[in-house]
Scaffold this motif. Structure first.
Motif, PDB file in Angstrom:
ATOM      1  N   SER A  87      15.780   5.953 -23.102  1.00  0.00           N
ATOM      2  CA  SER A  87      14.449   5.889 -23.699  1.00  0.00           C
ATOM      3  C   SER A  87      14.039   7.200 -24.375  1.00  0.00           C
ATOM      4  O   SER A  87      12.886   7.399 -24.684  1.00  0.00           O
ATOM      5  N   ASN A  90      11.901   7.103 -27.488  1.00  0.00           N
ATOM      6  CA  ASN A  90      10.531   6.587 -27.467  1.00  0.00           C
ATOM      7  C   ASN A  90       9.561   7.637 -27.991  1.00  0.00           C
ATOM      8  O   ASN A  90       9.768   8.834 -27.780  1.00  0.00           O
ATOM      9  N   ASN A 108       9.221  11.509 -32.395  1.00  0.00           N
ATOM     10  CA  ASN A 108      10.071  10.309 -32.479  1.00  0.00           C
ATOM     11  C   ASN A 108       9.408   9.163 -33.241  1.00  0.00           C
ATOM     12  O   ASN A 108       9.555   8.003 -32.864  1.00  0.00           O
ATOM     13  N   TYR A 136       4.005   0.835 -34.199  1.00  0.00           N
ATOM     14  CA  TYR A 136       3.325   1.781 -33.295  1.00  0.00           C
ATOM     15  C   TYR A 136       1.820   1.579 -33.375  1.00  0.00           C
ATOM     16  O   TYR A 136       1.266   1.390 -34.452  1.00  0.00           O
TER      17      TYR A 136
END
Length: 203
Positions: A87, A90, A108, A136
């Motif tokens: 992850s 992320n 990121n 997002y």
């Protein structure tokens, strides 16, 4: 009118100071048992981190919650584990202020700048990040404005994007700049532990 409210709370809190590694570290203990820890750059007076802690329901000490500065990983000991590396791409949301503005960095986020839109929701007292590609979405508040009971101003908000990082800037209102200046004068009066005249020689 409301500004003295928060300043008075800071003045009334029990405070201890420590000068170490080029930073002035201030610990506040409020009358309701909450604790706040701040770190300032010794040369510039720039706030580098702010954390909060309060008693949990059983009366024990809770975990520190980071408001400003690098977020702490709950799995610091397991950074090498495969679970973490999966992850690592992320988005990482963190606040890193400057002397004149509140600033947030979201690492990121590889999408180009035109994908993002950032708006102020005055009723909810928060800012909202949206992307046209629906990849997002984030709501965040500005606790400093809440503490000083100041309105959010869309004109104070701007953003840029570079190196896969979205950087959001909110210019500090004059009321907060004045209050921070006053606070800095008071913090400098606190006798700091471990501070010599100039370089800190004691460990």
């Amino acid at each position: 009118m409301a500004v003295p409210g928060w300043l008075e709370r800071l003045r009334a809190a029990g405070k201890t100071a420590l000068v170490q590694d080029g930073k002035r570290k201030i610990h506040y203990l409020f009358e309701d048992g909450k604790e706040m820890a701040e770190e300032y750059d010794l040369k510039t007076g720039q706030l580098m981190s702010r954390k909060w802690r309060e008693k949990n329901t059983l009366g024990g000490t809770g975990k520190w919650q980071v408001e400003v500065g690098e977020p702490t990983s709950p799995l610091l000991g397991a950074l090498e584990s495969e679970f973490i590396t999966e992850s690592s791409s992320n988005p990482v949301f963190m606040r890193k202020d400057t002397l004149s503005s509140f600033q947030w960095r979201i690492r990121n986020l590889p999408y180009p700048k035109e994908v993002y839109s950032i708006s102020v929701e005055k009723e909810q007292r928060c800012c909202v990040i949206r992307t046209t590609n629906k990849k997002y979405y984030k709501k965040f508040s500005i606790p400093d404005l809440d503490r000083y009971h100041l309105p959010l101003d869309a004109a104070a908000l701007s953003f840029t994007h570079a190196n896969n990082t979205l950087i959001i800037t909110y210019q500090k209102p004059k009321e907060i700049l004045a209050a921070e200046e006053q606070l800095q004068k008071e913090l400098k009066k606190i006798k700091a532990a471990n501070s010599g005249d100039g370089d800190c020689k004691t460990q």
